[in-house]
Write a protein that holds these residues in place. Structure first.
Motif, PDB file in Angstrom:
ATOM      1  N   GLY A 164      -5.623  -1.522   0.309  1.00  0.00           N
ATOM      2  CA  GLY A 164      -5.883  -1.001   1.650  1.00  0.00           C
ATOM      3  C   GLY A 164      -6.819  -1.893   2.441  1.00  0.00           C
ATOM      4  N   ALA A 165      -7.843  -2.434   1.785  1.00  0.00           N
ATOM      5  CA  ALA A 165      -8.772  -3.337   2.468  1.00  0.00           C
ATOM      6  C   ALA A 165      -8.063  -4.600   2.928  1.00  0.00           C
ATOM      7  N   ALA A 166      -7.167  -5.113   2.088  1.00  0.00           N
ATOM      8  CA  ALA A 166      -6.396  -6.301   2.471  1.00  0.00           C
ATOM      9  C   ALA A 166      -5.487  -5.999   3.657  1.00  0.00           C
ATOM     10  N   ARG A 167      -4.896  -4.812   3.666  1.00  0.00           N
ATOM     11  CA  ARG A 167      -4.033  -4.432   4.797  1.00  0.00           C
ATOM     12  C   ARG A 167      -4.829  -4.341   6.092  1.00  0.00           C
ATOM     13  N   LEU A 168      -5.981  -3.692   6.042  1.00  0.00           N
ATOM     14  CA  LEU A 168      -6.797  -3.542   7.249  1.00  0.00           C
ATOM     15  C   LEU A 168      -7.223  -4.903   7.793  1.00  0.00           C
ATOM     16  N   ALA A 169      -7.633  -5.807   6.896  1.00  0.00           N
ATOM     17  CA  ALA A 169      -8.033  -7.140   7.341  1.00  0.00           C
ATOM     18  C   ALA A 169      -6.850  -7.890   7.955  1.00  0.00           C
ATOM     19  N   ALA A 170      -5.680  -7.766   7.328  1.00  0.00           N
ATOM     20  CA  ALA A 170      -4.489  -8.456   7.842  1.00  0.00           C
ATOM     21  C   ALA A 170      -4.066  -7.879   9.195  1.00  0.00           C
ATOM     22  N   GLU A 171      -4.145  -6.573   9.339  1.00  0.00           N
ATOM     23  CA  GLU A 171      -3.759  -5.958  10.612  1.00  0.00           C
ATOM     24  C   GLU A 171      -4.747  -6.301  11.715  1.00  0.00           C
ATOM     25  N   ALA A 172      -6.019  -6.477  11.363  1.00  0.00           N
ATOM     26  CA  ALA A 172      -7.001  -6.902  12.362  1.00  0.00           C
ATOM     27  C   ALA A 172      -6.670  -8.301  12.870  1.00  0.00           C
ATOM     28  N   ARG A 173      -6.316  -9.192  11.952  1.00  0.00           N
ATOM     29  CA  ARG A 173      -5.918 -10.549  12.363  1.00  0.00           C
ATOM     30  C   ARG A 173      -4.626 -10.511  13.173  1.00  0.00           C
ATOM     31  N   GLN A 174      -3.714  -9.639  12.802  1.00  0.00           N
ATOM     32  CA  GLN A 174      -2.461  -9.513  13.548  1.00  0.00           C
ATOM     33  C   GLN A 174      -2.728  -9.032  14.969  1.00  0.00           C
ATOM     34  N   SER A 175      -3.614  -8.061  15.127  1.00  0.00           N
ATOM     35  CA  SER A 175      -3.943  -7.554  16.464  1.00  0.00           C
ATOM     36  C   SER A 175      -4.574  -8.641  17.325  1.00  0.00           C
ATOM     37  N   GLN A 176      -5.458  -9.421  16.726  1.00  0.00           N
ATOM     38  CA  GLN A 176      -6.087 -10.511  17.461  1.00  0.00           C
ATOM     39  C   GLN A 176      -5.054 -11.550  17.885  1.00  0.00           C
ATOM     40  N   SER A 177      -4.157 -11.889  16.980  1.00  0.00           N
ATOM     41  CA  SER A 177      -3.113 -12.868  17.307  1.00  0.00           C
ATOM     42  C   SER A 177      -2.189 -12.340  18.399  1.00  0.00           C
ATOM     43  N   ALA A 178      -1.853 -11.045  18.334  1.00  0.00           N
ATOM     44  CA  ALA A 178      -0.976 -10.444  19.344  1.00  0.00           C
ATOM     45  C   ALA A 178      -1.642 -10.467  20.720  1.00  0.00           C
ATOM     46  N   GLU A 227       0.828  -1.208   0.000  1.00  0.00           N
ATOM     47  CA  GLU A 227       0.000   0.000   0.000  1.00  0.00           C
ATOM     48  C   GLU A 227       0.863   1.259   0.000  1.00  0.00           C
ATOM     49  N   ALA A 228       1.939   1.250   0.779  1.00  0.00           N
ATOM     50  CA  ALA A 228       2.840   2.404   0.800  1.00  0.00           C
ATOM     51  C   ALA A 228       3.505   2.605  -0.554  1.00  0.00           C
ATOM     52  N   MET A 229       3.771   1.526  -1.261  1.00  0.00           N
ATOM     53  CA  MET A 229       4.401   1.612  -2.574  1.00  0.00           C
ATOM     54  C   MET A 229       3.452   2.249  -3.601  1.00  0.00           C
ATOM     55  N   ILE A 230       2.180   1.891  -3.541  1.00  0.00           N
ATOM     56  CA  ILE A 230       1.202   2.488  -4.452  1.00  0.00           C
ATOM     57  C   ILE A 230       0.972   3.950  -4.103  1.00  0.00           C
ATOM     58  N   GLY A 231       0.874   4.231  -2.799  1.00  0.00           N
ATOM     59  CA  GLY A 231       0.743   5.610  -2.339  1.00  0.00           C
ATOM     60  C   GLY A 231      -0.693   6.100  -2.314  1.00  0.00           C
ATOM     61  N   SER A 232      -0.989   6.914  -1.314  1.00  0.00           N
ATOM     62  CA  SER A 232      -2.309   7.530  -1.209  1.00  0.00           C
ATOM     63  C   SER A 232      -2.424   8.665  -2.213  1.00  0.00           C
ATOM     64  N   PRO A 233      -3.655   8.991  -2.658  1.00  0.00           N
ATOM     65  CA  PRO A 233      -3.823  10.033  -3.685  1.00  0.00           C
ATOM     66  C   PRO A 233      -3.191  11.367  -3.324  1.00  0.00           C
ATOM     67  N   GLY A 234      -3.175  11.727  -2.042  1.00  0.00           N
ATOM     68  CA  GLY A 234      -2.617  13.017  -1.648  1.00  0.00           C
ATOM     69  C   GLY A 234      -1.110  13.036  -1.535  1.00  0.00           C
TER      70      GLY A 234
END
Length: 486
Positions: free
Chosen positions: A421-435, A94-101
Motif C-alpha cells: 500500500g505504501a508503494a502504491r501511494l508513493a507511485a500514485e503521488a508521482r503519477q499525479s505530479q506527472s499528470a 494491492e487489490a490482489m492481496i486484499g484489505s483485511p475487511g
C-alpha cells in the motif's frame, strides 16, 4: 507607375491574398488537430528593371511552433507513461492481496484459518470442525498460490507489452526516417513541407511516450532523435530496437539469469531499466521495471510469507508423530520445505495430503498427528491447540526484506499489505505530479496554436486587401476601355 505595373501589382496581390485565405482556412479547420502547427504566409516584394515594383510574391509558408515547449511536453508524456505503469502495477498488486475487511483477502484467509483451529480445539471430536480446518488451510494456501500466479501473469503481461511497444517504436522511427527524406525532397523542390512536418511531429509525439526523446534539427528540414539517456535512435537512419518475447514466465526466470530478453539497439545490449538506462523515464523502461524488479520483489515477499507459514508448522517439536525431515501441515508441493528452494514456494504451497480425505488422507490426523497410523483419543485437543499457537506465535521472517521485528502470521500478512500500500501511494503521488505537469505543458502548447478569433480577424483583412486589389484591376480595366474609345 505604368498601367502594366499596376496590373502586375494587383494580380500578384490577388494571388497572395488567395494563398493567405487558404492558410487561414487550413488553420481554422485544424484548430483542434493534435500536432498541427499554425501556418503563416511569408511575403516578399518583387522588382523588375531595377527599382520598379512588380508586386508581391509568396516566399514560403512558416510553421509557428515552439519546439522547446513541444519537447518539454513530450518528456512529460513519457514521465506520465512511466509513472502510470508503475502505479497500475502497485494498485493491482494491492487489490490482489486484499484489505483485511475484504472477503477472500490474505489477512481474512489467515483469520478464518485461525478461527477454525480454535473451534476445532474446543471440539476435537467434531469431524465437521476438522473439515473446516482443512477447508480454511486449503483456502489459505490457494490464496497465496493464486497471488503468486497473478504476479507471474503480470510479468508476462509486461513482457508482452514490451514486445508491442518495441514494435511500435521501430515502426515509428522508420516512419520518421521516411518523412525526413520526403521533407528534404520537398524543400529541395521548393514545395511546402508543412503537412509532412505535422505528420512527423505527430509520429514523434506517439513514440516519445514510450521512450523520452530530444529532437535536434538537421539540414534541409530533417531532424535527429536522441533519448534523454544518450542513445541515438535516429540520425539519418533509424536504429533497430531488438527484443525477444518470452512464451512463459515462472518465478525462477530473470533477465539477469539469461532466461528473459533485454533490449538491444542495433544489436548492442543496453541496460533496460534503472537510472542508468538509455531508455529511462518512459513507459518502456517502466515495463522492464515491472517485469524484472517490482514483480520479482513482490514474488520474493510472497515466497517469504509462504516460507513463514510452512516453517511454523514444520517445526520438529510441534507434532511428535512426524518423522525427521517430513513435511508439516503446509508443504512445498507435497514435500518438506528446504530453504534453498524458496524461489517460487508460494506457487507450490499446498496442504499435506495426509489430512485430506480426497487425496487418501484422514481428517483425524489434524487432531492425532500427521504421522499417526490410527485415530487416537477424540477428546485430545493438544495438537490442534499447538497448531493454533504456532500460527499466532511471533517469529522473525527469515527472508523477504521485511523489517526484523517478530510477527505472527497475521502480522506478517498485514506487513505485506502495508508495504504494498505504501508503494502504491508513493507511485500514485508521482503519477499525479506527472499528470499535472503534462496538463500544464499541453495547455502551453495549445496556447501557441491556432487562435480562431485571430484567424477570423486576419480573414477580414485579407478580404479587404483582396477587394482593394480587385478594385485596382477594375479601375485599370476602365482606363484601358476609355483609352481604346478615344
Amino acid at each position: 507607375m505604368t498601367i502594366a505595373g499596376s496590373l502586375s501589382n494587383a494580380l500578384s496581390g490577388l494571388a497572395a491574398q488567395a494563398r493567405a485565405a487558404e492558410l487561414v482556412s487550413s488553420n481554422v479547420a485544424n484548430a483542434n488537430t493534435r500536432g498541427y502547427a499554425r501556418r503563416e504566409l511569408e511575403l516578399t516584394s518583387t522588382y523588375m528593371g531595377g527599382s520598379a515594383s512588380a508586386g508581391v510574391s509568396v516566399a514560403g509558408v512558416r510553421r509557428e511552433v515552439d519546439i522547446s515547449v513541444v519537447q518539454d511536453r513530450r518528456l512529460a508524456d513519457a514521465a506520465l507513461g512511466h509513472d502510470s505503469t508503475i502505479a497500475g502495477f502497485h494498485a493491482e498488486l494491492e487489490a490482489m492481496i486484499g484489505s483485511p475487511g475484504e472477503a477472500g483477502s490474505l489477512s481474512g484467509r489467515i483469520a478464518t484459518f485461525e478461527a477454525a483451529l480454535i473451534d476445532a480445539g474446543a471440539r476435537p471430536d467434531s469431524e465437521a470442525r476438522l473439515a473446516a480446518v482443512l477447508e480454511a488451510a486449503t483456502a489459505l494456501a490457494g490464496k497465496i498460490a493464486t497471488a503468486s500466479d497473478k504476479v507471474q501473469a503480470m510479468r508476462m503481461e509486461a513482457d508482452a507489452a514490451i514486445d508491442g511497444q518495441v514494435r511500435q517504436l521501430n515502426d515509428g522511427l522508420t516512419q520518421v526516417q521516411t518523412l525526413n527524406y520526403e521533407i528534404r525532397e520537398a524543400v529541395a523542390r521548393g514545395h511546402d513541407p508543412s503537412a509532412l512536418q505535422d505528420l512527423r511531429q505527430q509520429t514523434i509525439d506517439a513514440i516519445s511516450a514510450i521512450v523520452p526523446m530530444r529532437q535536434v534539427d538537421r539540414d534541409h528540414g530533417m531532424v535527429a532523435l536522441y533519448t534523454t539517456g544518450g542513445a541515438i535512435v535516429l540520425d539519418g537512419r533509424a536504429a533497430d530496437i531488438g527484443f525477444a518475447r518470452a512464451g512463459v514466465i515462472v518465478p525462477e526466470m530473470t533477465q539477469a539469469g539469461g532466461a528473459l530478453s533485454g533490449l538491444t539497439i542495433n544489436g548492442m545490449a543496453i541496460r533496460s531499466a534503472g537510472d542508468r538506462s538509455p531508455i529511462q523515464g518512459g513507459s518502456l523502461s517502466a515495463l522492464f521495471g515491472v517485469r524484472d524488479e517490482l514483480a520479482v520483489s513482490a514474488q520474493a515477499r510472497l515466497d517469504a510469507v509462504a516460507r513463514d507459514l510452512v516453517e511454523r508448522f514444520q517445526d520438529g517439536g510441534l507434532d511428535a508423530t512426524r518423522g525427521a525431515g517430513d513435511a508439516g501441515l503446509f508443504t512445498d508441493a507435497g514435500a518438506a520445505f528446504a530453504a534453498a528452494d524458496e524461489a517460487g514456494l508460494s506457487a507450490r504451497l499446498s496442504v499435506n495430503a495426509a489430512v485430506d480425505p480426497a487425496r487418501g488422507g484422514a481428517l483425524w490426523r489434524l487432531r492425532d498427528g500427521l504421522g499417526a497410523a490410527a485415530p487416537g483419543d477424540v477428546g485430545d485437543a493438544r495438537l490442534l491447540q499447538a497448531l493454533s499457537g504456532a500460527l499466532t506465535a511471533e517469529r522473525v521472517p527469515a527472508s523477504g526484506g521485511f523489517l526484523g521485528a517478530a510477527r505472527s502470521a497475521s502480522g506478517l500478512a498485514a506487513e505485506l499489505l502495508s508495504v504494498t500500500g505504501a508503494a502504491r501511494l508513493a507511485a500514485e503521488a508521482r503519477q499525479s505530479q506527472s499528470a499535472a505537469q503534462q496538463d500544464s505543458l499541453t495547455v502551453m502548447e495549445l496556447e501557441g496554436g491556432v487562435d480562431t478569433d485571430h484567424e477570423l480577424q486576419k480573414l477580414m483583412l485579407i478580404e479587404q486587401a483582396y477587394a482593394a486589389n480587385a478594385k485596382v484591376l477594375a479601375t485599370v480595366g476602365d482606363m484601358i476601355d476609355t483609352l481604346m474609345g478615344l
